[in-house]
Design an enzyme around this catalytic site. Structure first.
Site, short mmCIF file in Angstrom:
data_model
loop_
_atom_site.label_atom_id
_atom_site.label_comp_id
_atom_site.label_asym_id
_atom_site.label_seq_id
_atom_site.Cartn_x
_atom_site.Cartn_y
_atom_site.Cartn_z
N ARG A 32 -3.56 45.89 -28.25
CA ARG A 32 -4.59 46.38 -27.32
C ARG A 32 -5.89 45.58 -27.50
O ARG A 32 -6.53 45.21 -26.53
CB ARG A 32 -4.87 47.87 -27.55
CG ARG A 32 -3.65 48.78 -27.47
CD ARG A 32 -3.23 49.11 -26.04
NE ARG A 32 -2.17 50.09 -26.06
CZ ARG A 32 -0.85 49.80 -25.96
NH1 ARG A 32 -0.47 48.56 -25.79
NH2 ARG A 32 0.05 50.76 -25.99
N GLU A 176 8.82 64.07 -28.19
CA GLU A 176 8.65 63.01 -27.19
C GLU A 176 9.89 62.13 -27.05
O GLU A 176 10.05 61.17 -27.80
CB GLU A 176 7.43 62.13 -27.53
CG GLU A 176 7.20 61.02 -26.50
CD GLU A 176 6.02 60.11 -26.79
OE1 GLU A 176 5.47 60.15 -27.90
OE2 GLU A 176 5.67 59.33 -25.89
N LYS A 221 6.83 66.20 -24.56
CA LYS A 221 6.10 65.05 -24.01
C LYS A 221 7.11 64.10 -23.38
O LYS A 221 7.64 63.21 -24.04
CB LYS A 221 5.31 64.36 -25.14
CG LYS A 221 4.60 63.08 -24.70
CD LYS A 221 3.52 62.68 -25.67
CE LYS A 221 2.93 61.33 -25.32
NZ LYS A 221 1.68 61.05 -26.01
N SER A 263 1.99 58.32 -20.33
CA SER A 263 1.74 57.54 -19.11
C SER A 263 2.72 56.37 -19.00
O SER A 263 3.02 55.94 -17.87
CB SER A 263 0.28 57.08 -19.02
OG SER A 263 -0.13 56.31 -20.12
N GLY A 264 3.16 55.84 -20.11
CA GLY A 264 4.31 54.92 -20.11
C GLY A 264 4.15 53.57 -19.44
O GLY A 264 5.15 52.88 -19.23
N GLY A 265 2.91 53.19 -19.07
CA GLY A 265 2.72 51.91 -18.41
C GLY A 265 2.37 52.06 -16.93
O GLY A 265 2.19 51.08 -16.22
N ARG A 294 -2.48 54.85 -22.93
CA ARG A 294 -3.07 53.78 -22.11
C ARG A 294 -3.85 54.31 -20.91
O ARG A 294 -4.94 53.82 -20.62
CB ARG A 294 -1.96 52.81 -21.65
CG ARG A 294 -1.50 51.88 -22.76
CD ARG A 294 -0.16 51.27 -22.44
NE ARG A 294 0.94 52.22 -22.60
CZ ARG A 294 2.22 51.93 -22.37
NH1 ARG A 294 2.55 50.72 -21.96
NH2 ARG A 294 3.15 52.83 -22.55
P1 13P Z 1 1.14 56.04 -23.18
O1 13P Z 1 0.48 57.13 -22.38
O2 13P Z 1 0.33 54.78 -23.24
O3 13P Z 1 2.57 55.82 -22.77
O4 13P Z 1 1.17 56.53 -24.68
C1 13P Z 1 1.49 57.84 -24.96
C2 13P Z 1 2.13 57.94 -26.28
O5 13P Z 1 1.68 58.67 -27.13
C3 13P Z 1 3.34 57.15 -26.54
O6 13P Z 1 3.96 57.60 -27.69
#
Ligand code: 13P
Length: 342
Positions: A32, A176, A221, A263-265, A294
């Site tokens: 990042r 998650e 999650k 959010s995953g990208g 992100r």
């Molecule tokens: P993102 O929202 O960037 O996908 O990250 C969330 C997260 O905690 C991934 O493990």
């Protein structure tokens, strides 16, 4: 402070609030920082996190913060521990406890998350350090015939063992299972994402049941149902919202107090628009909110740029993104709101 897992869960999915995922490992935060040409050092990581944790958004829109081991042990420039700054803002400090997704033996192209060995001892220490929830991320890759049953089953089993250990130690588990949407191999369409997410979630809840995990004391999650980044497909906000809700309703028992998406990208605005559309669709059996990394941080990171003099600008960007997602968590976000404050 009340310590029942159900109370921690309800606090973390309180109306209009969501979770800040700031638990980038040392390797991920370096990536990042590379985007703003900043060297990742213990000090620069501290300055960045301090900028976020002292922002106004923390009080109004953030219910919990997921931290990496180093950050939970770190203090701000004036010596105040980060865990205290987070608690004073009314949010719950949490900790990423998995030790990463590693190549899965004899399952080429797939990952299994490690970190169960010694986890009980680490949880006890994290509790002492102030953490009241934890996160474990499993990664499921879609690629042609993948994922394999071996990968789905092993990851779901590890998630359940992790969740049980957390609950035994008074820590709320965020479960998650991420079906990836990003990366060059993500060529699948939205319906394949639906199918694999459904399979994964059903497997995860079976494993959680077998492991005696109390559903009232956890937060899920998940990913949203979206086409892969390299599919060449675009889905409308309505389609993503409708398919994600349909999938979750068929897989997640109403005993689960809350679902907090990764959010995953997705772009910042997409992640917000999708969440808002789902919450606008009416009565749901669980709270639906954000646990974005992100999508909550990118604008703030860019505005800050690693410079002390930009701290206020970074905080403004973070406050804005957090407010937009807070509106989304109650189905009230709009493009007008987005532009008004920008
Ligand atoms: P993102 O929202 O960037 O996908 O990250 C969330 C997260 O905690 C991934 O493990």
């Amino acid at each position: 402070m009340t310590e029942r897992l159900e109370d921690i869960a309800n606090k973390m999915v309180a109306e209009g609030k969501g979770i800040l995922a700031a638990d980038e490992s040392t390797g991920t935060i370096k990536k990042r920082f590379d985007t703003i040409s900043l060297t990742s050092t213990e000090e620069s990581r501290r300055d960045y996190r301090e900028m976020l944790f002292r922002a106004d958004a923390m009080k109004d829109y953030i219910s919990g913060v997921i931290l990496f081991d180093e950050t939970l042990r770190q203090a701000a420039r004036d010596g105040t521990p980060f865990s205290k700054i987070i608690q004073d803002a009314g949010a719950v400090p949490g900790i990423k406890v998995d030790q990463g997704a590693k190549d899965m033996a004899l399952s080429p192209g797939e990952k299994v998350t490690e970190g169960l060995t010694g986890l009980r001892g680490r949880l006890k220490e994290y509790y002492e350090l102030g953490a009241r929830f934890a996160k474990w991320r499993a990664v499921i890759t879609i690629d042609g015939p993948l994922p394999s049953w071996n990968c789905v089953k092993a990851n779901a089993h590890a998630l359940a063992r992790y969740a049980a250990l957390c609950q035994e130690n008074g820590i709320l588990p965020i479960v998650e299972p991420e079906v990836l949407m990003d990366g060059e191999r993500a060529k699948h369409d939205i319906d394949r994402c639906y199918e694999v997410t459904e399979w994964t979630l059903k497997t995860v809840f079976t494993e959680l049941y077998d492991a005696n995990v109390m559903l009232e004391g956890m937060i899920l999650k998940p990913n949203m149902i979206v086409p892969g980044d390299h599919s060449g497909q675009k889905a409308s906000v309505e389609e993503v919202a409708e398919k994600t809700l349909r999938c979750l309703k068929s897989c997640v028992p109403p005993a689960v107090p809350g679902i907090a998406f990764l959010s995953g990208g997705q772009s910042d605005e997409q992640a917000t628009a999708h969440l808002s559309a789902m919450n606008a669709m009416g009565q749901l059996p669980w709270k639906l909110t954000y646990s974005y990394g992100r999508a909550l941080q990118t604008a703030a990171l860019n505005a800050w740029g690693g410079k002390m003099e930009n701290e206020a600008a970074g905080q403004r960007a973070f406050n804005h993104r957090a407010r937009m997602n807070s509106l989304a968590a109650t189905g009230r976000w709009s493009e007008t709101e987005e532009k008004k404050a920008a």
